[in-house]
Scaffold this motif. Structure first.
Motif, PDB file in Angstrom:
ATOM      1  N   LEU A  11       0.859  -1.180   0.000  1.00 37.97           N
ATOM      2  CA  LEU A  11       0.000   0.000   0.000  1.00 37.97           C
ATOM      3  C   LEU A  11       0.892   1.226   0.000  1.00 37.97           C
ATOM      4  CD1 LEU A  11      -2.846   1.169   0.164  1.00 37.97           C
ATOM      5  CD2 LEU A  11      -2.802   0.791   2.631  1.00 37.97           C
ATOM      6  N   THR A  13       0.700   5.343  -0.391  1.00 37.37           N
ATOM      7  CA  THR A  13      -0.294   6.401  -0.333  1.00 37.37           C
ATOM      8  C   THR A  13       0.345   7.704   0.115  1.00 37.37           C
ATOM      9  OG1 THR A  13      -2.491   6.961   0.547  1.00 37.37           O
ATOM     10  CG2 THR A  13      -0.924   5.927   2.057  1.00 37.37           C
ATOM     11  N   ASN A  17      -3.890  10.933   3.683  1.00 37.31           N
ATOM     12  CA  ASN A  17      -4.957  10.045   3.221  1.00 37.31           C
ATOM     13  C   ASN A  17      -5.438   9.128   4.343  1.00 37.31           C
ATOM     14  OD1 ASN A  17      -4.913  11.112   0.681  1.00 37.31           O
ATOM     15  ND2 ASN A  17      -3.807   9.420  -0.269  1.00 37.31           N
ATOM     16  N   ASP A  18      -6.615   8.542   4.108  1.00 36.95           N
ATOM     17  CA  ASP A  18      -7.163   7.522   5.007  1.00 36.95           C
ATOM     18  C   ASP A  18      -7.131   6.190   4.263  1.00 36.95           C
ATOM     19  OD1 ASP A  18      -9.892   9.740   5.986  1.00 36.95           O
ATOM     20  OD2 ASP A  18      -7.778   9.725   6.549  1.00 36.95           O
ATOM     21  N   LYS A  19      -6.678   5.156   4.950  1.00 33.92           N
ATOM     22  CA  LYS A  19      -6.605   3.845   4.300  1.00 33.92           C
ATOM     23  C   LYS A  19      -7.013   2.744   5.275  1.00 33.92           C
ATOM     24  CE  LYS A  19      -5.125   4.932   0.237  1.00 33.92           C
ATOM     25  NZ  LYS A  19      -5.986   4.708  -0.955  1.00 33.92           N
ATOM     26  N   SER A  20      -7.396   1.611   4.722  1.00 34.57           N
ATOM     27  CA  SER A  20      -7.768   0.457   5.533  1.00 34.57           C
ATOM     28  C   SER A  20      -7.014  -0.779   5.098  1.00 34.57           C
ATOM     29  CB  SER A  20      -9.271   0.174   5.413  1.00 34.57           C
ATOM     30  OG  SER A  20     -10.024   1.193   6.020  1.00 34.57           O
ATOM     31  N   ILE A  21      -6.716  -1.626   6.063  1.00 36.49           N
ATOM     32  CA  ILE A  21      -6.125  -2.932   5.804  1.00 36.49           C
ATOM     33  C   ILE A  21      -7.101  -3.967   6.356  1.00 36.49           C
ATOM     34  CG2 ILE A  21      -4.135  -4.429   6.088  1.00 36.49           C
ATOM     35  CD1 ILE A  21      -2.533  -1.944   6.944  1.00 36.49           C
ATOM     36  N   HIS A  77      -8.158   0.573  10.290  1.00 38.41           N
ATOM     37  CA  HIS A  77      -8.349   1.801   9.536  1.00 38.41           C
ATOM     38  C   HIS A  77      -7.397   2.863  10.082  1.00 38.41           C
ATOM     39  CE1 HIS A  77     -10.477   4.475   6.831  1.00 38.41           C
ATOM     40  NE2 HIS A  77     -10.456   5.368   7.791  1.00 38.41           N
ATOM     41  N   ASN A  79      -6.431   6.909   9.759  1.00 41.41           N
ATOM     42  CA  ASN A  79      -6.795   8.250   9.281  1.00 41.41           C
ATOM     43  C   ASN A  79      -5.563   9.142   9.190  1.00 41.41           C
ATOM     44  OD1 ASN A  79      -9.594   7.797   9.105  1.00 41.41           O
ATOM     45  ND2 ASN A  79      -9.840   8.220  11.287  1.00 41.41           N
ATOM     46  N   LEU A  81      -2.882   9.728   7.365  1.00 42.39           N
ATOM     47  CA  LEU A  81      -1.606   9.015   7.378  1.00 42.39           C
ATOM     48  C   LEU A  81      -0.418   9.963   7.433  1.00 42.39           C
ATOM     49  CD1 LEU A  81      -2.653   6.169   5.029  1.00 42.39           C
ATOM     50  CD2 LEU A  81      -1.326   5.830   7.129  1.00 42.39           C
ATOM     51  N   THR A 110       1.321  -6.389   5.486  1.00 42.29           N
ATOM     52  CA  THR A 110       0.986  -5.316   4.546  1.00 42.29           C
ATOM     53  C   THR A 110       2.061  -4.253   4.675  1.00 42.29           C
ATOM     54  OG1 THR A 110      -1.406  -5.669   4.679  1.00 42.29           O
ATOM     55  CG2 THR A 110      -0.646  -3.490   3.962  1.00 42.29           C
ATOM     56  N   LEU A 112       3.134  -0.832   4.218  1.00 46.29           N
ATOM     57  CA  LEU A 112       2.549   0.494   4.013  1.00 46.29           C
ATOM     58  C   LEU A 112       3.665   1.513   3.833  1.00 46.29           C
ATOM     59  CD1 LEU A 112       0.220   2.604   4.095  1.00 46.29           C
ATOM     60  CD2 LEU A 112       0.492   2.624   6.588  1.00 46.29           C
TER      61      LEU A 112
END
Lengths: 115, 113
Positions: A11, A13, A17-21, A77, A79, A81, A110, A112
């Motif tokens: 991932l 980004t 940004n906001d991302k989810s794993i 999740h 928020n 980042l 993952t 990131l």
């Protein structure tokens, strides 16, 4: 069949940004975890859920929010980042919470990267 | 904290027995000793867990002396595929903050041909 699977594997980004794993285990385990492994390879536990109940909530920024819709799933999740969030995040599960014979099964991680 | 000390790195050759010792002087009565293996770009994999004396499974043995202040992971007849980082953990995840499982840097084992 993968025992503990997490998506995505990679991932990349941008800051802010906001991302989810997502994480899923098909082992029928009661307990699931999120770990963070930084660039120096230290593994630190972040959260643990037992039967969908949050039982470990380590000192992590509240930008990180876990969610367990059922025993087999534990999502993370993040928020807003930040660069310092770059790390490998591992999901894991174990038959029960603590004690003997509670080996943890880890996902593949993952990676990131926040740019 | 349930702190552990283990060598940063070790070298061995194929076919040899490898013993990795972990020191945990402040182990508590309820603490278990657990070892994990991690290959690059993979999650850790459970190897063995014990409380006292000796535990053996299909991949390793764990030796724990009576005072439990140390433990030795023994890998019989290592192969190239055993090259990995080995983590020793002491504690119980159910415990309070001072006894949680703390992951150190582990021992980086290199098995040479």
């Amino acid at each position: 069949d993968t025992a503990v699977s997490q998506t995505p594997k990679y991932l990349v980004t941008q800051m802010g940004n906001d991302k989810s794993i997502k994480c899923e285990q098909n082992l029928g385990h009661d307990t699931m975890y999120w770990y963070k492994q930084d660039s120096k390879k230290f593994l630190k536990i972040m959260f643990s859920y037992n039967n969908k109940e949050l039982i470990i909530n380590e000192t992590v920024p509240n930008r990180f929010s876990p969610k367990s819709p059922d025993k087999a799933h534990l999502n993370l999740h993040i928020n807003s980042l930040e660069l310092g969030d770059s790390a490998v995040y591992f999901c894991a599960s174990s038959p029960r919470f603590g004690g003997m014979n509670t080996e943890a099964f880890f996902g593949q991680g993952t990676r990131l990267t926040v740019v | 904290l349930a702190k552990t000390t283990q060598p940063i790195s070790m070298d061995s050759y194929e076919g040899q027995e490898v013993n990795i010792t972990c020191s945990h002087n402040n182990i508590a009565t309820n603490d278990y000793i657990t070892w994990y293996q991690q290959f690059p770009s993979q999650g850790p994999r459970f190897i063995i867990q014990g409380y006292k004396t000796k535990v053996t499974n299909e991949v390793a043995s764990l030796f724990i002396p009576a005072d439990r202040k140390s433990s030795t992971l023994s890998l019989p007849r290592v192969s190239l595929s055993d090259t990995a980082v080995y983590y020793c953990l002491v504690g119980d995840i159910r415990a309070g903050n001072n006894r949680k499982l703390i992951w150190g840097l582990g021992t980086s084992l290199a098995v040479n041909p």
